[in-house]
Scaffold this active site. Structure first.
Site, PDB file in Angstrom:
ATOM      1  N   ASP A  35       0.815  -1.207   0.000  1.00  0.00           N
ATOM      2  CA  ASP A  35       0.000   0.000   0.000  1.00  0.00           C
ATOM      3  C   ASP A  35       0.847   1.255   0.000  1.00  0.00           C
ATOM      4  OD1 ASP A  35       0.521  -0.095   2.747  1.00  0.00           O
ATOM      5  OD2 ASP A  35      -1.339  -1.224   3.081  1.00  0.00           O
ATOM      6  N   LYS A  57      -4.739   3.761  -1.431  1.00  0.00           N
ATOM      7  CA  LYS A  57      -5.702   4.732  -1.949  1.00  0.00           C
ATOM      8  C   LYS A  57      -5.342   5.065  -3.394  1.00  0.00           C
ATOM      9  CE  LYS A  57      -7.619   8.820   0.211  1.00  0.00           C
ATOM     10  NZ  LYS A  57      -7.365   9.722   1.322  1.00  0.00           N
ATOM     11  N   GLY A  88       4.230  -0.409   5.518  1.00  0.00           N
ATOM     12  CA  GLY A  88       5.189   0.586   5.987  1.00  0.00           C
ATOM     13  C   GLY A  88       5.459   0.395   7.477  1.00  0.00           C
ATOM     14  N   ASP A  90       6.252  -1.081  10.886  1.00  0.00           N
ATOM     15  CA  ASP A  90       6.077  -2.419  11.455  1.00  0.00           C
ATOM     16  C   ASP A  90       4.611  -2.838  11.261  1.00  0.00           C
ATOM     17  OD1 ASP A  90       7.293  -4.436  13.693  1.00  0.00           O
ATOM     18  OD2 ASP A  90       5.150  -4.149  13.928  1.00  0.00           O
ATOM     19  N   THR A 118       9.613   0.505  13.109  1.00  0.00           N
ATOM     20  CA  THR A 118       8.460   1.400  13.134  1.00  0.00           C
ATOM     21  C   THR A 118       8.902   2.862  12.999  1.00  0.00           C
ATOM     22  OG1 THR A 118       6.416   1.876  14.290  1.00  0.00           O
ATOM     23  CG2 THR A 118       8.366   1.601  15.676  1.00  0.00           C
ATOM     24  N   MET A 171      -0.287   9.450  12.970  1.00  0.00           N
ATOM     25  CA  MET A 171      -1.557   9.850  12.328  1.00  0.00           C
ATOM     26  C   MET A 171      -2.219  11.024  13.058  1.00  0.00           C
ATOM     27  SD  MET A 171      -3.109   6.045  11.597  1.00  0.00           S
ATOM     28  CE  MET A 171      -2.584   5.360  13.161  1.00  0.00           C
ATOM     29  N   GLY A 200       9.716  11.003   7.035  1.00  0.00           N
ATOM     30  CA  GLY A 200      10.976  10.672   7.702  1.00  0.00           C
ATOM     31  C   GLY A 200      11.764   9.579   6.998  1.00  0.00           C
TER      32      GLY A 200
HETATM   33  C1  LIG Z   1      -1.203   3.778   9.397  1.00  0.00           C
HETATM   34  S1  LIG Z   1       0.157   4.342  10.346  1.00  0.00           S
HETATM   35  C2  LIG Z   1       1.324   3.075   9.939  1.00  0.00           C
HETATM   36  C3  LIG Z   1       2.453   2.983  10.915  1.00  0.00           C
HETATM   37  C4  LIG Z   1       3.488   1.951  10.539  1.00  0.00           C
HETATM   38  N1  LIG Z   1       2.938   0.625  10.627  1.00  0.00           N
HETATM   39  C5  LIG Z   1       4.738   2.057  11.403  1.00  0.00           C
HETATM   40  O1  LIG Z   1       5.035   1.115  12.158  1.00  0.00           O
HETATM   41  O2  LIG Z   1       5.436   3.068  11.303  1.00  0.00           O
HETATM   42  C6  LIG Z   1       0.700   5.712   9.400  1.00  0.00           C
HETATM   43  C7  LIG Z   1       1.382   6.770  10.244  1.00  0.00           C
HETATM   44  O3  LIG Z   1       2.719   6.364  10.514  1.00  0.00           O
HETATM   45  C8  LIG Z   1       3.554   7.508  10.543  1.00  0.00           C
HETATM   46  N2  LIG Z   1       4.577   7.375   9.493  1.00  0.00           N
HETATM   47  C9  LIG Z   1       4.776   6.305   8.697  1.00  0.00           C
HETATM   48  N3  LIG Z   1       5.824   6.511   7.867  1.00  0.00           N
HETATM   49  C10 LIG Z   1       6.282   7.747   8.143  1.00  0.00           C
HETATM   50  C11 LIG Z   1       7.328   8.543   7.627  1.00  0.00           C
HETATM   51  N4  LIG Z   1       8.171   8.100   6.676  1.00  0.00           N
HETATM   52  N5  LIG Z   1       7.510   9.776   8.151  1.00  0.00           N
HETATM   53  C12 LIG Z   1       6.712  10.240   9.133  1.00  0.00           C
HETATM   54  N6  LIG Z   1       5.705   9.534   9.659  1.00  0.00           N
HETATM   55  C13 LIG Z   1       5.494   8.298   9.181  1.00  0.00           C
HETATM   56  C14 LIG Z   1       2.668   8.715  10.326  1.00  0.00           C
HETATM   57  O4  LIG Z   1       2.241   9.196  11.577  1.00  0.00           O
HETATM   58  C15 LIG Z   1       1.519   8.106   9.558  1.00  0.00           C
HETATM   59  O5  LIG Z   1       0.341   8.882   9.684  1.00  0.00           O
END
Ligand SMILES: C[S@@+](CC[C@H](N)C(=O)[O-])C[C@H]1O[C@@H](n2cnc3c(N)ncnc32)[C@H](O)[C@@H]1O
Length: 262
Positions: A35, A57, A88, A90, A118, A171, A200
């Site tokens: 995704d 999406k 993305g 974990d 993560t 999020m 990030g």
């Molecule tokens: C649905 S959650 C998924 C989290 C993911 N499973 C993880 O362990 O990082 C999505 C949120 O993870 C954070 N996120 C994921 N990748 C990111 C990145 N490269 N930079 C900043 N925030 C990130 C943001 O807060 C985003 O809204």
């Protein structure tokens, strides 16, 4: 013959944060289901003969419903395929990996979970922010800043407003004004150091350093767009001293929105 589903975390963008196991599975799978938060550079690691199915999406449309993704994984595994379900960060941290695993378990589809780094760990490290530090933070809390549709965000603000712990908010962009206000009302000092990290670990990483009170205004003025991670706590005061990552020199880029690949 039943195949097997691997729920694999990729880390938040930089392809060099893939685990050795994730990389091996990508090389040996029949089909990869992925995704929005999987970077292009990670997708480049998939050999040409492996099918790819995008379930994020699509422009101007809603995300693929979770039930449809579950059924797709089920169908592919029943057809005997080795399926890598890429996520993305974990898969078991705000990634719905556990919902997919529960579906697979309920339908007797063999699965394995491959943890990824993560975004709380990786994005804060790339922003020069340690999640704990002796004398500054004795613990860390990971929370979602996203409220369920038709419900207000309603965590236990008092337990989150702990000055001895680092607070990492996933999020949270849409609700950051409320989050900042509620944390201050619950007793966290308004001058508590705070950071926002956008995209990030990638070439487009942006890092804002400010205070809890100013975080919403700064995020608005910088026109931050998802994915954004917020880190609030005394450890953020180390970010300038510990700065090391140069986004311009990085290769990974996170897609904001992507058309279907297949
Ligand atoms: C649905 S959650 C998924 C989290 C993911 N499973 C993880 O362990 O990082 C999505 C949120 O993870 C954070 N996120 C994921 N990748 C990111 C990145 N490269 N930079 C900043 N925030 C990130 C943001 O807060 C985003 O809204």
């Amino acid at each position: 013959m039943t195949g097997r589903v691997y729920l694999v975390g990729t880390g938040p963008g930089d392809p060099e944060l893939l685990t050795v196991k994730a990389q091996r599975l990508l090389q040996n799978s029949d089909v990869v289901v992925y995704d929005r938060l999987v970077s292009d550079e990670i997708l480049e690691q998939i050999p040409p003969g492996v099918s790819r199915i995008y379930v994020g999406k699509r422009s101007g449309r809603h995300p693929v419903p979770q039930a449809e993704i579950n059924q797709l994984l089920h169908r592919l595994a029943e057809a005997g395929h080795v399926v890598v379900r890429l996520k993305g960060g974990d898969p078991f941290v705000f990634g719905r990996g556990s919902e997919e695993a529960a579906w697979l378990a309920a339908h007797d589809i063999p699965f394995e979970v491959v943890p990824g780094i993560t975004s709380a760990s990786a994005c804060s490290a790339y922003a020069g922010i340690p999640l704990t530090h002796r004398g500054l933070a004795s613990g860390v809390q990971f929370v979602t800043g996203h409220s369920q549709a038709d419900r207000e965000l309603d965590p236990d603000w008092r337990s989150l407003a702990d000055p001895d712990k680092t607070l990492v908010i996933y999020m949270g962009l849409a609700n950051i004004a409320r989050i900042s206000r509620e944390l201050i009302a619950a007793g966290l000092p308004s001058g508590t150091p705070a950071a926002a990290i956008e995209q990030g670990t990638t070439a487009r990483q942006r890092r804002l350093l400010t205070t809890l009170a100013d975080l919403p205004r700064m995020a608005r003025e910088a026109r931050l767009a998802p994915p954004v991670l917020f880190v609030i706590g005394r450890v953020v005061s180390l970010a300038e001293t510990l700065e090391w990552f140069e986004p311009q020199a990085a290769t990974a880029v996170l897609p904001v929105e992507r058309e279907g690949h297949g």
